[in-house]
Design an enzyme around this catalytic site. Structure first.
Site, PDB file in Angstrom:
ATOM      1  N   ASP A  22       0.844  -1.202   0.000  1.00 62.21           N
ATOM      2  CA  ASP A  22       0.000   0.000   0.000  1.00 62.21           C
ATOM      3  C   ASP A  22       0.873   1.244   0.000  1.00 62.21           C
ATOM      4  O   ASP A  22       1.619   1.482   0.954  1.00 62.21           O
ATOM      5  CB  ASP A  22      -0.906  -0.038   1.240  1.00 62.21           C
ATOM      6  CG  ASP A  22      -1.725   1.237   1.381  1.00 62.21           C
ATOM      7  OD1 ASP A  22      -1.909   1.945   0.369  1.00 62.21           O
ATOM      8  OD2 ASP A  22      -2.173   1.516   2.511  1.00 62.21           O
ATOM      9  N   ASN A  24      -0.225   4.472  -0.194  1.00 62.79           N
ATOM     10  CA  ASN A  24      -0.812   5.741   0.269  1.00 62.79           C
ATOM     11  C   ASN A  24      -1.560   5.635   1.598  1.00 62.79           C
ATOM     12  O   ASN A  24      -2.317   6.530   1.964  1.00 62.79           O
ATOM     13  CB  ASN A  24      -1.726   6.333  -0.805  1.00 62.79           C
ATOM     14  CG  ASN A  24      -2.905   5.421  -1.106  1.00 62.79           C
ATOM     15  OD1 ASN A  24      -2.955   4.295  -0.599  1.00 62.79           O
ATOM     16  ND2 ASN A  24      -3.841   5.887  -1.897  1.00 62.79           N
ATOM     17  N   ASP A  26      -4.061   3.870   2.713  1.00 63.05           N
ATOM     18  CA  ASP A  26      -5.500   3.621   2.866  1.00 63.05           C
ATOM     19  C   ASP A  26      -5.796   2.160   3.228  1.00 63.05           C
ATOM     20  O   ASP A  26      -6.950   1.755   3.306  1.00 63.05           O
ATOM     21  CB  ASP A  26      -6.276   4.041   1.605  1.00 63.05           C
ATOM     22  CG  ASP A  26      -5.916   3.202   0.386  1.00 63.05           C
ATOM     23  OD1 ASP A  26      -5.043   2.306   0.509  1.00 63.05           O
ATOM     24  OD2 ASP A  26      -6.489   3.442  -0.687  1.00 63.05           O
ATOM     25  N   ASP A  30      -1.795  -1.167  -3.980  1.00 63.65           N
ATOM     26  CA  ASP A  30      -2.125  -0.402  -5.183  1.00 63.65           C
ATOM     27  C   ASP A  30      -0.992  -0.540  -6.205  1.00 63.65           C
ATOM     28  O   ASP A  30       0.053  -1.137  -5.914  1.00 63.65           O
ATOM     29  CB  ASP A  30      -2.380   1.070  -4.821  1.00 63.65           C
ATOM     30  CG  ASP A  30      -1.368   1.572  -3.799  1.00 63.65           C
ATOM     31  OD1 ASP A  30      -0.164   1.398  -4.066  1.00 63.65           O
ATOM     32  OD2 ASP A  30      -1.774   2.072  -2.722  1.00 63.65           O
ATOM     33  N   ASP A 201      -9.717 -15.417 -17.078  1.00 61.78           N
ATOM     34  CA  ASP A 201     -10.550 -15.861 -15.963  1.00 61.78           C
ATOM     35  C   ASP A 201     -11.708 -16.721 -16.471  1.00 61.78           C
ATOM     36  O   ASP A 201     -12.356 -16.370 -17.464  1.00 61.78           O
ATOM     37  CB  ASP A 201     -11.099 -14.601 -15.265  1.00 61.78           C
ATOM     38  CG  ASP A 201     -11.796 -14.907 -13.955  1.00 61.78           C
ATOM     39  OD1 ASP A 201     -11.146 -15.414 -13.046  1.00 61.78           O
ATOM     40  OD2 ASP A 201     -13.010 -14.631 -13.853  1.00 61.78           O
ATOM     41  N   GLU A 275      -7.576 -20.086 -17.313  1.00 65.71           N
ATOM     42  CA  GLU A 275      -8.087 -20.717 -16.101  1.00 65.71           C
ATOM     43  C   GLU A 275      -9.256 -21.588 -16.549  1.00 65.71           C
ATOM     44  O   GLU A 275     -10.336 -21.083 -16.843  1.00 65.71           O
ATOM     45  CB  GLU A 275      -8.583 -19.681 -15.091  1.00 65.71           C
ATOM     46  CG  GLU A 275      -9.022 -20.348 -13.799  1.00 65.71           C
ATOM     47  CD  GLU A 275     -10.113 -19.612 -13.011  1.00 65.71           C
ATOM     48  OE1 GLU A 275     -10.210 -19.858 -11.806  1.00 65.71           O
ATOM     49  OE2 GLU A 275     -10.885 -18.841 -13.589  1.00 65.71           O
TER      50      GLU A 275
HETATM   51  C1  GLC Z   1     -12.046 -16.981 -11.093  1.00 66.01           C
HETATM   52  C2  GLC Z   1     -11.225 -16.139 -10.176  1.00 66.01           C
HETATM   53  C3  GLC Z   1     -11.964 -15.974  -8.890  1.00 66.01           C
HETATM   54  C4  GLC Z   1     -13.267 -15.299  -9.157  1.00 66.01           C
HETATM   55  C5  GLC Z   1     -14.063 -16.060 -10.217  1.00 66.01           C
HETATM   56  C6  GLC Z   1     -15.176 -15.232 -10.744  1.00 66.01           C
HETATM   57  O1  GLC Z   1     -12.201 -18.276 -10.642  1.00 66.01           O
HETATM   58  O2  GLC Z   1      -9.957 -16.696 -10.018  1.00 66.01           O
HETATM   59  O3  GLC Z   1     -11.224 -15.254  -7.940  1.00 66.01           O
HETATM   60  O4  GLC Z   1     -14.025 -15.227  -7.990  1.00 66.01           O
HETATM   61  O5  GLC Z   1     -13.273 -16.370 -11.325  1.00 66.01           O
HETATM   62  O6  GLC Z   1     -14.671 -14.200 -11.551  1.00 66.01           O
HETATM   63 CA    CA Z   2      -3.532   2.089  -1.309  1.00 62.55          CA
END
Ligand code: GLC
Ligand code: CA
Length: 535
Positions: A22, A24, A26, A30, A201, A275
């Site tokens: 991080d 900044n 918060d 980032d 994804d 994935e």
């Molecule tokens: C994939 C991501 C996971 C996310 C899911 C929905 O499996 O790795 O983190 O929750 O897709 O996007």
């Molecule tokens: Ca931050």
């Protein structure tokens, strides 16, 4: 002749931006925080970083609910910060992979907001899966969300929309050309900013079939898809083969189109990794056919027990399967969706497995913090934010434990991660696992990873296939040693809790349990460890 592309045998470091550093105060990591710590990543010796999503998002699912896929969420910075990150990474000779989320948008994306307003039958609704209710008022089918609960949510005018994940993540309709065009724009947007590739994804989920039909056993299927639910293998496999929304043939057409875009960037060597949780496992190789993507995750090791025969089988299978399409396997022991490997199988076990895996052909993925040997963070339920915890009313604990921020320095939480309050609490017990303390301990997991990656680069690059070795042991330890030879290196993993005396030629160049080696002359594979022997 073209040289071997960078990704073929890369080590790729996954950064979960919210939890890295991080800049900044918060409490959330980032982009500037990543940029300022790239020298740490460089020193680890990895080839590339993969950034989990940092796009504009209401953050209902850790940023995998994308409201604008072509901008940076203000919590993470802005596009200028991203450009600075890319430039700095490339100066360090690190490639950068972005995460692309094509199965769904956030319900805050302008497309979904205008679909809500435009009403039934509109072109705006056709970009998602909007359906009328059944005559009895129930949703169009009985599918269950992967985060628990129904996968349909009703809007004001009575229509339902499909969401395989959280209700804030409406699934996109990949039969609609607007969706194709928009993602092609997004791919080019990030490629033009300099990214070297993508992690895709839910790559197996884009195309749905039989939306009009109920599944015969939706709750069985939902359990089968959950790795934390025990189920008899055959029953699970039968259910997994019946998923109407995963691994449909149509997804491959999409990746063929994307591949042409990647290749149009010529000598940039753009790569993409899918994935894809598919069944049977051989189906995964379809994603890496010559005209599709470059890599597909092999998730076997995310769930594998520390067991010789099991590991032998899944490693052999993955190598053989990938060879059928001329691809190399990938190896991952942890990621942001699974329990951390040290918690799952144990500290020494996870180090032994990591050192073993670094010697295998293909690419190795390391989830930030894995190189410190981090366990899952211990959290109170009141700290949890994962939608699967919320939607299942706590029945699924969820993935927050693996997402606790990294400990960098000092003796007290938040260990230099932030000057503010970290978004998830960091346990006091991590004081011995900070980057600072591990740097100065020659036996630390961090130094094991650094040495292993350096030795991999030095001795194993381009070494080709492995040759499994017969277990040379007899007596009580028989069957507890797993070994192979690759190029100049012989690798043994001793899965037992006893040291193994062994005759071998050559010199031990690294051991995952170095504290228990007295000297290199003693020919011992320490209990629960892996050694590399230079022949
Ligand atoms: C994939 C991501 C996971 C996310 C899911 C929905 O499996 O790795 O983190 O929750 O897709 O996007
Ligand atoms: Ca931050």
């Amino acid at each position: 002749m073209k040289s071997t592309p960078w990704w073929k045998e890369a080590v790729i470091y996954q950064i979960y931006p919210r939890s890295f550093y991080d800049s900044n105060g918060d409490g959330e990591g980032d982009l500037a925080g990543i940029t300022s710590h790239l020298s740490y990543v460089r020193e680890l010796g990895v080839d590339a970083i993969w950034l989990s999503p940092f796009y504009t998002s209401p953050n209902k699912d850790g940023g995998y609910d994308v409201a604008n896929p072509r901008d940076v969420d203000p919590r993470f910075g802005d596009l200028e910060d991203f450009k600075a990150l890319i430039m700095s990474a490339h100066n360090f000779n690190l490639r950068v992979l972005a995460d692309i989320v094509p199965n769904h948008f956030s319900d805050q994306h302008e497309w979904f907001q205008s679909a809500l307003k435009a009403g039934r039958g509109s072109p705006e609704r056709n970009r998602f899966h909007f359906y009328d209710a059944n005559p009895d008022g129930t949703p169009p089918n009985n599918w269950i969300s992967l985060f628990g609960g129904p996968s349909w949510t009703q809007v004001d005018d009575g229509q339902f929309y499909l969401h395989l994940f959280d209700s804030s993540q409406p699934d996109l309709n990949w039969d609609n050309p607007d969706v194709h065009a928009d993602f092609e724009t997004t791919l080019r947007f990030w490629l033009d900013l300099g990214v070297d590739g993508f992690r895709i994804d839910v790559a197996h989920g884009l195309v749905k079939e039989d939306i009009g039909k109920d599944h015969p056993d939706p709750s069985g299927l939902s359990n089968a898809l959950r790795l934390d639910v025990e189920m008899e293998t055959e029953a699970r496999n039968a259910l997994l083969e019946s998923v109407p929304y995963f691994d449909r043939q149509g997804v491959h057409e999409i990746y063929r189109k994307w591949r042409k875009i990647f290749d149009s960037y010529g000598n940039r060597d753009v790569m993409a990794v899918a994935e894809a949780w598919v069944h049977p496992p051989l189906n995964a190789t379809r994603y890496v056919r010559a005209d599709e993507l470059h890599q597909v995750f092999n998730f076997d090791l995310l769930t594998a027990p520390f067991n010789r025969n099991f590991l032998f089988d899944v490693i052999t299978r993955s190598i053989e399967h990938n060879a059928t399409v001329n691809a190399l396997p990938t190896w991952a022991l942890s990621n942001h969706d699974s329990p951390r490997v040290a918690s799952r199988i144990g500290d020494l076990e996870s180090q032994a497995l990591a050192l073993f895996v670094f010697a295998l052909p293909g690419s190795a993925y390391v989830f930030a913090g894995q190189e410190l040997g981090l366990p899952d963070g211990q959290l109170d339920d009141s700290d949890r934010q994962d939608p699967s915890f919320i939607r299942s009313h706590g029945a699924i604990k969820g993935r927050d434990g693996a997402r606790v921020p990294l400990p960098w320095s000092g003796d007290e939480p938040p260990f230099g991660f932030t000057t503010g309050k970290p978004w998830l609490p960091i346990n006091q017990s991590w004081s011995v696992l900070t980057v600072e303390s591990e740097k100065s301990d020659s036996n630390s997991v961090l130094n094991l990873y650094r040495s292993a990656i350096a030795l991999r680069t030095e001795f194993l690059a381009g070494s080709g296939e492995i040759k499994w070795l017969e277990s040379p042991l007899h007596g009580s330890n028989q069957g507890q040693l797993l070994g192979f030879k690759r190029g100049k290196i012989t690798v043994y993993m001793n899965l037992s809790d006893k040291d193994c005396a062994l005759d071998f030629d050559g010199q031990v160049i690294i051991s995952s349990n170095s504290s228990s080696i007295d000297s290199n002359e003693k020919q011992v594979i320490p209990a629960c460890s892996t050694v590399w022997i230079l022949n």
